[in-house]
Write a protein that holds these residues in place. Structure first.
Motif, PDB file in Angstrom:
ATOM      1  N   HIS A   1       0.664  -1.225   0.076  1.00 58.98           N
ATOM      2  CA  HIS A   1       0.026   0.136  -0.004  1.00 58.98           C
ATOM      3  C   HIS A   1       0.863   1.314  -0.210  1.00 58.98           C
ATOM      4  O   HIS A   1       1.809   1.506   1.005  1.00 58.98           O
ATOM      5  CB  HIS A   1      -0.910  -0.103   1.309  1.00 58.98           C
ATOM      6  N   GLY A   2       0.658   2.188  -0.978  1.00 61.10           N
ATOM      7  CA  GLY A   2       1.537   3.159  -1.077  1.00 61.10           C
ATOM      8  C   GLY A   2       2.842   3.152  -1.430  1.00 61.10           C
ATOM      9  O   GLY A   2       3.891   3.797  -1.215  1.00 61.10           O
ATOM     10  N   ALA A   3       2.953   1.862  -2.221  1.00 63.78           N
ATOM     11  CA  ALA A   3       4.474   1.513  -2.593  1.00 63.78           C
ATOM     12  C   ALA A   3       5.157   2.700  -3.890  1.00 63.78           C
ATOM     13  O   ALA A   3       4.128   3.001  -4.526  1.00 63.78           O
ATOM     14  CB  ALA A   3       4.223   0.165  -3.260  1.00 63.78           C
ATOM     15  N   VAL A   4       6.116   2.496  -3.754  1.00 68.32           N
ATOM     16  CA  VAL A   4       6.978   3.513  -4.798  1.00 68.32           C
ATOM     17  C   VAL A   4       7.993   2.546  -5.338  1.00 68.32           C
ATOM     18  O   VAL A   4       8.792   2.121  -4.922  1.00 68.32           O
ATOM     19  CB  VAL A   4       7.687   4.589  -4.606  1.00 68.32           C
ATOM     20  N   MET A   5       7.312   1.578  -6.458  1.00 67.25           N
ATOM     21  CA  MET A   5       8.266   0.673  -7.310  1.00 67.25           C
ATOM     22  C   MET A   5       9.016   1.320  -8.325  1.00 67.25           C
ATOM     23  O   MET A   5       8.658   2.074  -9.099  1.00 67.25           O
ATOM     24  CB  MET A   5       7.129  -0.259  -7.756  1.00 67.25           C
ATOM     25  N   LYS A   6      10.363   0.754  -8.177  1.00 70.02           N
ATOM     26  CA  LYS A   6      11.169   1.289  -9.232  1.00 70.02           C
ATOM     27  C   LYS A   6      11.623  -0.038 -10.070  1.00 70.02           C
ATOM     28  O   LYS A   6      11.721  -1.316  -9.630  1.00 70.02           O
ATOM     29  CB  LYS A   6      12.530   1.779  -8.652  1.00 70.02           C
ATOM     30  N   ILE A   7      11.843   0.179 -11.411  1.00 71.02           N
ATOM     31  CA  ILE A   7      12.295  -0.879 -12.296  1.00 71.02           C
ATOM     32  C   ILE A   7      13.288  -0.345 -13.186  1.00 71.02           C
ATOM     33  O   ILE A   7      13.091   0.671 -13.864  1.00 71.02           O
ATOM     34  CB  ILE A   7      10.938  -1.395 -13.107  1.00 71.02           C
ATOM     35  N   THR A   8      14.430  -0.991 -12.904  1.00 71.02           N
ATOM     36  CA  THR A   8      15.873  -0.671 -13.468  1.00 71.02           C
ATOM     37  C   THR A   8      16.553  -2.089 -14.296  1.00 71.02           C
ATOM     38  O   THR A   8      16.098  -2.931 -13.768  1.00 71.02           O
ATOM     39  CB  THR A   8      16.774   0.118 -12.727  1.00 71.02           C
ATOM     40  N   CYS A   9      17.378  -1.755 -15.077  1.00 68.34           N
ATOM     41  CA  CYS A   9      18.018  -2.811 -15.734  1.00 68.34           C
ATOM     42  C   CYS A   9      19.098  -3.517 -14.605  1.00 68.34           C
ATOM     43  O   CYS A   9      19.031  -4.769 -14.637  1.00 68.34           O
ATOM     44  CB  CYS A   9      18.925  -2.506 -16.917  1.00 68.34           C
ATOM     45  N   SER A  10      19.435  -2.652 -13.933  1.00 65.03           N
ATOM     46  CA  SER A  10      20.558  -3.213 -12.830  1.00 65.03           C
ATOM     47  C   SER A  10      19.976  -3.835 -11.667  1.00 65.03           C
ATOM     48  O   SER A  10      20.225  -4.866 -11.059  1.00 65.03           O
ATOM     49  CB  SER A  10      21.474  -2.181 -12.340  1.00 65.03           C
ATOM     50  N   LYS A  11      18.769  -3.427 -11.054  1.00 65.25           N
ATOM     51  CA  LYS A  11      18.069  -3.934  -9.912  1.00 65.25           C
ATOM     52  C   LYS A  11      16.807  -4.824 -10.199  1.00 65.25           C
ATOM     53  O   LYS A  11      16.255  -5.221  -9.358  1.00 65.25           O
ATOM     54  CB  LYS A  11      17.926  -2.816  -8.975  1.00 65.25           C
ATOM     55  N   GLY A  12      16.353  -4.699 -11.375  1.00 67.10           N
ATOM     56  CA  GLY A  12      14.991  -5.099 -11.592  1.00 67.10           C
ATOM     57  C   GLY A  12      13.651  -4.527 -11.100  1.00 67.10           C
ATOM     58  O   GLY A  12      13.826  -3.425 -10.495  1.00 67.10           O
ATOM     59  N   ILE A  13      12.774  -5.333 -10.592  1.00 63.55           N
ATOM     60  CA  ILE A  13      11.907  -4.864  -9.790  1.00 63.55           C
ATOM     61  C   ILE A  13      12.106  -4.622  -8.306  1.00 63.55           C
ATOM     62  O   ILE A  13      12.289  -5.669  -7.854  1.00 63.55           O
ATOM     63  CB  ILE A  13      10.560  -5.647 -10.014  1.00 63.55           C
ATOM     64  N   HIS A  14      12.159  -3.307  -7.943  1.00 65.74           N
ATOM     65  CA  HIS A  14      12.427  -2.973  -6.361  1.00 65.74           C
ATOM     66  C   HIS A  14      11.862  -2.075  -5.964  1.00 65.74           C
ATOM     67  O   HIS A  14      10.981  -1.237  -6.660  1.00 65.74           O
ATOM     68  CB  HIS A  14      13.952  -3.062  -6.232  1.00 65.74           C
ATOM     69  N   PHE A  15      11.916  -1.683  -4.789  1.00 60.95           N
ATOM     70  CA  PHE A  15      11.019  -0.580  -3.998  1.00 60.95           C
ATOM     71  C   PHE A  15      12.040   0.593  -3.409  1.00 60.95           C
ATOM     72  O   PHE A  15      13.128   0.330  -2.933  1.00 60.95           O
ATOM     73  CB  PHE A  15      10.177  -1.135  -2.852  1.00 60.95           C
TER      74      PHE A  15
END
Ligand code: NAD
Length: 261
Positions: A239-253
């Motif tokens: 809830h209220g997540a700020v998801m980041k998706i990058t080549c180096s770390k993949g799906i993370h928060f």
């Protein structure tokens, strides 16, 4: 996880990231309203999705999300067709530094409007069943982008608005989970528009800087962004997540320090 019985509305759904998530939602058996400005693309996309998933599961609604009345009608139209609404993805976005006021309107004002309309149809405050909202920001919200100052501002704005609304949803017991999603560079037509003077105005001269960043950080496929969105939809602990998706770390928060006085 099956989304059978769930209804989703995706703005900017006819192409790029939006198209990828429409596909994933249909694969999970949700009904989907694909909302887009581009009528030809939307109709072509719907025909392909009907062939793959069968008619009656996806509807295309032509709408400029910057037109508040049209956006309101689009939400109502979706509920009229499918009965209710459970998932809203405010994804439509542009990169246009020349017409920067339009960029604010599409990338920020329409996301705010889309969130409020989603709550009208989903919040327990209004006697509805709850749901999930995903507002699409960008890794541009965490980086300085000399070629995209107003785009960057809008994506910062989306995160601030979304986090505050997520708090409001918790404290107001809306039963709606609200998230922001921040992809790095994604292989979609939007990436080409940053080389175009018509879009970038005087900032087009920084396009080599932009290309250098692309080769440094890499370019993601839209399917990975759709995977991140599906996780935000199905993981009810978020809830209220700020998801980041990058080549180096993949799906993370992204994590934030607790506020101190
Ligand atoms: P895209 O240009 O490939 O697709 C955007 C879709 O939105 C198109 O189908 C377009 O017709 C539609 N659209 C544009 N303006 C609209 C409007 N006013 N009303 C309704 N529909 C409209 O873009 P994309 O790369 O898939 O981007 C989707 C979202 O992801 C945007 O919010 C973008 O800022 C964000 N994003 C993209 C990248 C990237 O590198 N591609 C990275 C981070 C975030």
């Amino acid at each position: 996880m099956s989304l059978n019985g769930k209804v989703a509305l995706v703005t900017g759904g006819a192409q790029g990231i939006g198209r990828a998530v429409v596909q994933s939602l249909l694969q999970s058996s949700a009904k989907v309203a694909m909302v887009d400005l581009n009528k030809d693309l939307g109709e072509e996309c719907k025909a392909q999705l009907d062939a793959e998933f069968g008619e009656g599961n996806c509807t295309f609604i032509e709408c400029d999300v910057a037109n508040g009345d049209a956006l309101r009608d689009t939400f109502q139209n979706t509920v009229d067709q499918f009965g209710h609404l459970d998932i809203v993805i405010n994804n439509a976005g542009i990169t246009n530094e020349k017409d920067w006021e339009k960029t604010i309107q599409v990338n920020l004002t329409s996301v705010i409007k889309g969130t409020y309309l989603a709550l009208e149809h989903m919040s327990k405050e209004n006697g509805k069943q709850g749901g999930t909202i995903i507002n699409v920001s960008s890794m541009a919200a965490f980086m300085h982008s000399p070629h995209q100052p107003v785009y960057t501002a809008t994506k910062h704005g989306v995160i601030g608005f979304t986090r505050a609304m997520a708090d409001a949803a918790i404290q107001g017991d809306y039963g709606v989970r609200i998230h922001a999603l921040c992809p790095a560079f994604v292989d979609t037509p939007l990436l080409q528009s940053v080389e175009d003077e018509d879009n970038m105005g005087k900032f087009v001269k920084f396009k080599d800087d932009f290309k250098r960043s692309m080769s440094k950080f890499g370019v993601l496929q839209p399917s990975l962004i759709a995977e991140g969105m599906m996780r935000l939809i199905t993981d009810t602990s978020l809830h209220g997540a700020v998801m980041k998706i990058t080549c180096s770390k993949g799906i993370h928060f992204h994590t934030y320090e607790p506020m101190s006085a």
